[in-house]
Design a protein around this motif. Structure first.
Motif, PDB file in Angstrom:
ATOM      1  N   ARG A  17     -57.423 -34.872  39.777  1.00  0.00           N
ATOM      2  CA  ARG A  17     -57.525 -34.044  38.574  1.00  0.00           C
ATOM      3  C   ARG A  17     -58.316 -34.759  37.486  1.00  0.00           C
ATOM      4  NH1 ARG A  17     -51.912 -32.076  39.682  1.00  0.00           N
ATOM      5  NH2 ARG A  17     -51.271 -34.084  38.916  1.00  0.00           N
ATOM      6  N   ARG A  18     -58.076 -36.072  37.347  1.00  0.00           N
ATOM      7  CA  ARG A  18     -58.798 -36.842  36.339  1.00  0.00           C
ATOM      8  C   ARG A  18     -60.286 -36.888  36.657  1.00  0.00           C
ATOM      9  NH1 ARG A  18     -60.844 -41.527  35.648  1.00  0.00           N
ATOM     10  NH2 ARG A  18     -60.160 -42.396  37.615  1.00  0.00           N
ATOM     11  N   LEU A  19     -60.630 -37.116  37.937  1.00  0.00           N
ATOM     12  CA  LEU A  19     -62.042 -37.151  38.332  1.00  0.00           C
ATOM     13  C   LEU A  19     -62.692 -35.782  38.168  1.00  0.00           C
ATOM     14  CD1 LEU A  19     -61.806 -39.434  41.481  1.00  0.00           C
ATOM     15  CD2 LEU A  19     -62.752 -40.010  39.243  1.00  0.00           C
ATOM     16  N   PHE A  20     -61.949 -34.723  38.473  1.00  0.00           N
ATOM     17  CA  PHE A  20     -62.478 -33.379  38.299  1.00  0.00           C
ATOM     18  C   PHE A  20     -62.768 -33.115  36.822  1.00  0.00           C
ATOM     19  CE2 PHE A  20     -63.357 -29.090  39.181  1.00  0.00           C
ATOM     20  CZ  PHE A  20     -62.718 -28.299  38.240  1.00  0.00           C
ATOM     21  N   GLN A  21     -61.846 -33.505  35.959  1.00  0.00           N
ATOM     22  CA  GLN A  21     -62.043 -33.325  34.520  1.00  0.00           C
ATOM     23  C   GLN A  21     -63.272 -34.087  34.052  1.00  0.00           C
ATOM     24  OE1 GLN A  21     -60.162 -31.279  32.660  1.00  0.00           O
ATOM     25  NE2 GLN A  21     -61.438 -31.643  30.873  1.00  0.00           N
ATOM     26  N   GLN A  22     -63.459 -35.302  34.574  1.00  0.00           N
ATOM     27  CA  GLN A  22     -64.636 -36.083  34.200  1.00  0.00           C
ATOM     28  C   GLN A  22     -65.923 -35.419  34.674  1.00  0.00           C
ATOM     29  OE1 GLN A  22     -63.928 -39.968  35.824  1.00  0.00           O
ATOM     30  NE2 GLN A  22     -62.754 -40.665  34.028  1.00  0.00           N
ATOM     31  N   SER A  23     -65.902 -34.835  35.883  1.00  0.00           N
ATOM     32  CA  SER A  23     -67.106 -34.163  36.371  1.00  0.00           C
ATOM     33  C   SER A  23     -67.412 -32.930  35.529  1.00  0.00           C
ATOM     34  CB  SER A  23     -66.962 -33.792  37.845  1.00  0.00           C
ATOM     35  OG  SER A  23     -66.024 -32.764  38.004  1.00  0.00           O
ATOM     36  N   ILE A  24     -66.380 -32.224  35.069  1.00  0.00           N
ATOM     37  CA  ILE A  24     -66.586 -31.081  34.192  1.00  0.00           C
ATOM     38  C   ILE A  24     -67.209 -31.537  32.880  1.00  0.00           C
ATOM     39  CG2 ILE A  24     -65.396 -29.286  32.839  1.00  0.00           C
ATOM     40  CD1 ILE A  24     -65.573 -28.630  35.774  1.00  0.00           C
ATOM     41  N   GLU A  25     -66.711 -32.644  32.344  1.00  0.00           N
ATOM     42  CA  GLU A  25     -67.253 -33.176  31.102  1.00  0.00           C
ATOM     43  C   GLU A  25     -68.707 -33.600  31.275  1.00  0.00           C
ATOM     44  OE1 GLU A  25     -63.018 -35.035  29.518  1.00  0.00           O
ATOM     45  OE2 GLU A  25     -64.678 -36.372  30.007  1.00  0.00           O
ATOM     46  N   THR A  41     -68.180 -28.410  23.790  1.00  0.00           N
ATOM     47  CA  THR A  41     -67.222 -29.497  23.691  1.00  0.00           C
ATOM     48  C   THR A  41     -66.097 -29.257  24.681  1.00  0.00           C
ATOM     49  OG1 THR A  41     -65.996 -28.368  21.961  1.00  0.00           O
ATOM     50  CG2 THR A  41     -67.721 -29.916  21.258  1.00  0.00           C
ATOM     51  N   VAL A  42     -65.759 -30.292  25.373  1.00  0.00           N
ATOM     52  CA  VAL A  42     -64.679 -30.234  26.347  1.00  0.00           C
ATOM     53  C   VAL A  42     -63.624 -31.235  25.893  1.00  0.00           C
ATOM     54  CG1 VAL A  42     -64.053 -30.616  28.761  1.00  0.00           C
ATOM     55  CG2 VAL A  42     -66.267 -29.635  28.192  1.00  0.00           C
ATOM     56  N   PRO A  43     -62.376 -30.791  25.827  1.00  0.00           N
ATOM     57  CA  PRO A  43     -61.348 -31.748  25.407  1.00  0.00           C
ATOM     58  C   PRO A  43     -61.250 -32.894  26.409  1.00  0.00           C
ATOM     59  CG  PRO A  43     -60.349 -29.725  26.223  1.00  0.00           C
ATOM     60  CD  PRO A  43     -61.826 -29.498  26.157  1.00  0.00           C
ATOM     61  N   PRO A  44     -60.970 -34.080  25.920  1.00  0.00           N
ATOM     62  CA  PRO A  44     -60.879 -35.220  26.846  1.00  0.00           C
ATOM     63  C   PRO A  44     -59.690 -35.058  27.784  1.00  0.00           C
ATOM     64  CG  PRO A  44     -60.124 -35.846  24.673  1.00  0.00           C
ATOM     65  CD  PRO A  44     -60.683 -34.461  24.545  1.00  0.00           C
TER      66      PRO A  44
END
Length: 183
Positions: A17-25, A41-44
């Protein structure tokens, strides 16, 4: 104080989930750079600070209470998390332990003398590997993951009662993890 420690599967899911969020960012940043007038803007991603588990305080027991093991507990000195057994190896060891063939364990027959070795192998495959229930069911020539769930719950209940199944499972775990035991 009770400390929540995620299982290896949960820890991998959290990391995914963390890696997915980073790829979205990262994708949002590329879009923002390509279209300068628009700012996205994407929330961290939330930072999860899981407490570290001391191997001395929490030895690995594969879901079994310590009193099931006839040998010393498998701790960080004797067990390497990166060295997980394969399902085929678990099937071979269980078949040899119970005097059966791997074909017997994989067969659709429901004879009483085949049920226990098959269910113990399914239980160990779920406990010792990181495979999904569907993948384990596929490797046991079963069409549904609920067969693996049923076998796991049944063997777990039998282990809670104790008896010869506890001795068999502990000997199989030690043999699968590289320490053969004559029982």
């Amino acid at each position: 104080m009770n400390v929540y420690v995620p299982t290896p599967t949960q820890a991998r899911a959290i990391e995914r989930r963390r890696l997915f969020q980073q790829s979205i960012e990262a994708g949002a940043a590329r879009l923002a750079a390509a279209k300068a007038p628009q700012v996205v803007t994407v929330p961290p991603a939330p930072v999860l600070n899981w407490p570290k588990v001391d191997a001395v305080k929490a030895p690995l027991t594969f879901g079994l209470p310590d009193w099931y093991f006839f040998a010393p507990a498998l701790d960080g000195d004797n067990f390497d998390l990166s060295r997980r057994p394969r399902i085929g190896f678990i099937q071979r060891v269980c078949a040899r332990h119970y005097g059966r063939t791997v074909g017997d364990i994989l067969s659709p027959r429901r004879a009483k003398d085949l049920i226990m070795p098959r269910q113990v192998a399914m239980y160990l495959a779920k406990e010792l590997t990181l495979k999904s229930l569907t993948e384990i069911a596929h490797r046991f020539a079963r069409s549904d993951h609920t067969t693996i769930l049923w076998a796991h719950r049944k063997i777990e209940a039998m282990l809670a009662e104790g008896g010869p199944i506890a001795r068999d499972v502990s000997a199989l775990v030690l043999e699968i993890m590289g320490e053969p035991v004559d029982v």
